[in-house]
Design a protein around this motif. Structure first.
Motif, PDB file in Angstrom:
ATOM      1  N   PHE A   1       0.818  -1.220   0.000  1.00  0.00           N
ATOM      2  CA  PHE A   1       0.000   0.000   0.000  1.00  0.00           C
ATOM      3  C   PHE A   1       0.854   1.275   0.000  1.00  0.00           C
ATOM      4  O   PHE A   1       0.330   2.378  -0.013  1.00  0.00           O
TER       5      PHE A   1
ATOM      6  N   MET B   1      -5.586   1.311  -2.927  1.00  0.00           N
ATOM      7  CA  MET B   1      -4.388   0.475  -2.756  1.00  0.00           C
ATOM      8  C   MET B   1      -3.157   1.310  -2.414  1.00  0.00           C
ATOM      9  O   MET B   1      -2.072   0.757  -2.275  1.00  0.00           O
TER      10      MET B   1
ATOM     11  N   LEU C   1      -1.723   4.236   0.284  1.00  0.00           N
ATOM     12  CA  LEU C   1      -1.935   4.989   1.521  1.00  0.00           C
ATOM     13  C   LEU C   1      -0.817   6.017   1.669  1.00  0.00           C
ATOM     14  O   LEU C   1       0.334   5.659   1.943  1.00  0.00           O
TER      15      LEU C   1
ATOM     16  N   TYR D   1      -0.362   7.973   3.987  1.00  0.00           N
ATOM     17  CA  TYR D   1       0.102   7.964   5.380  1.00  0.00           C
ATOM     18  C   TYR D   1       1.446   7.234   5.524  1.00  0.00           C
ATOM     19  O   TYR D   1       2.248   7.569   6.372  1.00  0.00           O
ATOM     20  N   LEU D   2       1.643   6.228   4.672  1.00  0.00           N
ATOM     21  CA  LEU D   2       2.847   5.409   4.822  1.00  0.00           C
ATOM     22  C   LEU D   2       4.110   6.192   4.468  1.00  0.00           C
ATOM     23  O   LEU D   2       5.205   5.832   4.869  1.00  0.00           O
TER      24      LEU D   2
ATOM     25  N   PHE E   1     -13.637   0.071   1.884  1.00  0.00           N
ATOM     26  CA  PHE E   1     -12.303  -0.518   1.823  1.00  0.00           C
ATOM     27  C   PHE E   1     -11.282   0.607   1.733  1.00  0.00           C
ATOM     28  O   PHE E   1     -10.957   1.098   0.671  1.00  0.00           O
ATOM     29  N   ASP E   2     -10.863   1.055   2.886  1.00  0.00           N
ATOM     30  CA  ASP E   2      -9.913   2.160   2.964  1.00  0.00           C
ATOM     31  C   ASP E   2      -9.141   1.963   4.259  1.00  0.00           C
ATOM     32  O   ASP E   2      -9.688   2.067   5.346  1.00  0.00           O
ATOM     33  N   LEU E   3      -7.879   1.649   4.121  1.00  0.00           N
ATOM     34  CA  LEU E   3      -7.100   1.302   5.314  1.00  0.00           C
ATOM     35  C   LEU E   3      -6.561   2.518   6.056  1.00  0.00           C
ATOM     36  O   LEU E   3      -5.827   2.364   7.021  1.00  0.00           O
ATOM     37  N   SER E   4      -6.932   3.743   5.606  1.00  0.00           N
ATOM     38  CA  SER E   4      -6.342   4.910   6.264  1.00  0.00           C
ATOM     39  C   SER E   4      -6.771   5.005   7.732  1.00  0.00           C
ATOM     40  O   SER E   4      -6.078   5.624   8.540  1.00  0.00           O
TER      41      SER E   4
ATOM     42  N   PHE F   1      -4.315   4.487  10.616  1.00  0.00           N
ATOM     43  CA  PHE F   1      -3.315   5.486  11.008  1.00  0.00           C
ATOM     44  C   PHE F   1      -3.898   6.613  11.842  1.00  0.00           C
ATOM     45  O   PHE F   1      -3.185   7.523  12.239  1.00  0.00           O
TER      46      PHE F   1
END
Lengths: 200, 24
Positions: free
Chosen positions: A89, A177, A179, A181-182, B15-18, B21
Motif C-alpha cells: 500500500f 491500494m 496509503l 500515510y505510509l 475498503f480504505d485502510l487509512s 493510522f
C-alpha cells in the motif's frame, strides 16, 4: 508465534520501507495489537477497531483484507505479516503488486478469476452493509456494463490479465491500494527513535 | 452511466485502510 521486532533490517530489505519506517510502523502495530488483548498480535477485532474505531458492523471487506494480510492463516497478524502487506500500500510500491493484491481481494473464492456471481455478491453485500438500496435491474445493468469492459475474452469471468487491463484503463479502481500515510510514518510515530535498534 | 461495479464495491465497502493510522 514470533513476537516483537526481531529483524528490522531484513524486513526493510524485503519491503519498500526503510529501517526507520519499519521501526515507526512497529509503533503503530503495538498500538493496534494492544487494543483488546496486549499480546503483540493483531486479531480481527483489533483490526476492525483500528479501521472503524467503533466495533460497529460486519464487513465482507475487512474479512477479505484481514485474510490477505494473514498469510500464515493463523487468524492473527504478527508484525511481519502486517509490514509485508502494508508495503504493497506504500506510494512507492510496484503497481503490479497493487494489481495482484486487489485481484486477490475480489477473487473471493480464490479460483484465479473473478466470476460474475462473485461480483454480484460483493455489490449486493457491500451496498447492504452501507445501507444503500439499488434495484436488482440496476445492479444487473451495472454488472453487465462492467463485464462488457472487463471480460474481453467473453467467458463470463475476469482473469488476472483482464483485471490488469481493466485497472490500467480505470486507475480509480486502485485508489484504495495506496496509503499516503505510509510516506509520513516516521513523523506520525516519532517515538520509534527511542526504541530503535540500529544507527540509521 | 460510467459507474463500474468495482467502484461501487470499493466505495460502499469502505475498503480504505487509512483508518489504521488515525488515533481514536
Amino acid at each position: 508465534q514470533p513476537r516483537g521486532l526481531e529483524d528490522p533490517e531484513l524486513l526493510a530489505r524485503e519491503t519498500v520501507f526503510s529501517v526507520s519506517e519499519i521501526e515507526a510502523l512497529y509503533e503503530l502495530f503495538k498500538r493496534i495489537s494492544s487494543a483488546v488483548i496486549d499480546d503483540g498480535l493483531i486479531n480481527k477485532e483489533e483490526f476492525q477497531l483500528a479501521l472503524f474505531k467503533i466495533n460497529k458492523k460486519e464487513s465482507l471487506f475487512v474479512d477479505r483484507v484481514f485474510d490477505l494480510f494473514d498469510t500464515k492463516h493463523s487468524g492473527i497478524l504478527g508484525f511481519e505479516e502486517f509490514a509485508r502487506a502494508l508495503s504493497v500500500f506504500h506510494p512507492n510500491a510496484l503497481v503490479d503488486d497493487k494489481i495482484e493484491f486487489s485481484f486477490q481481494l475480489y477473487d473471493l473464492k480464490q479460483q484465479g478469476f473473478i466470476e460474475r456471481q462473485e461480483v454480484k455478491q460483493m455489490v449486493v453485500t457491500t451496498l447492504a452493509e452501507s445501507g444503500m438500496n439499488l434495484s436488482d435491474d440496476v445492479i444487473e445493468n451495472i454488472i453487465n456494463k462492467t463485464f462488457e469492459q472487463a471480460d474481453t475474452k467473453h467467458d463470463g469471468k475476469i482473469d488476472k490479465e483482464e483485471w490488469k487491463n481493466l485497472v490500467l484503463r480505470h486507475p480509480s479502481l486502485l485508489k484504495n491500494m495506496t496509503l499516503q500515510y505510509l510516506k509520513d510514518i516516521t513523523t506520525t510515530f516519532p517515538s520509534f527513535v527511542f526504541h530503535s535498534q540500529v544507527d540509521d | 452511466c460510467n459507474l463500474n461495479a468495482f467502484d461501487i464495491i470499493s466505495y460502499s465497502s469502505g475498503f480504505d485502510l487509512s483508518g489504521l493510522f488515525e488515533e481514536e
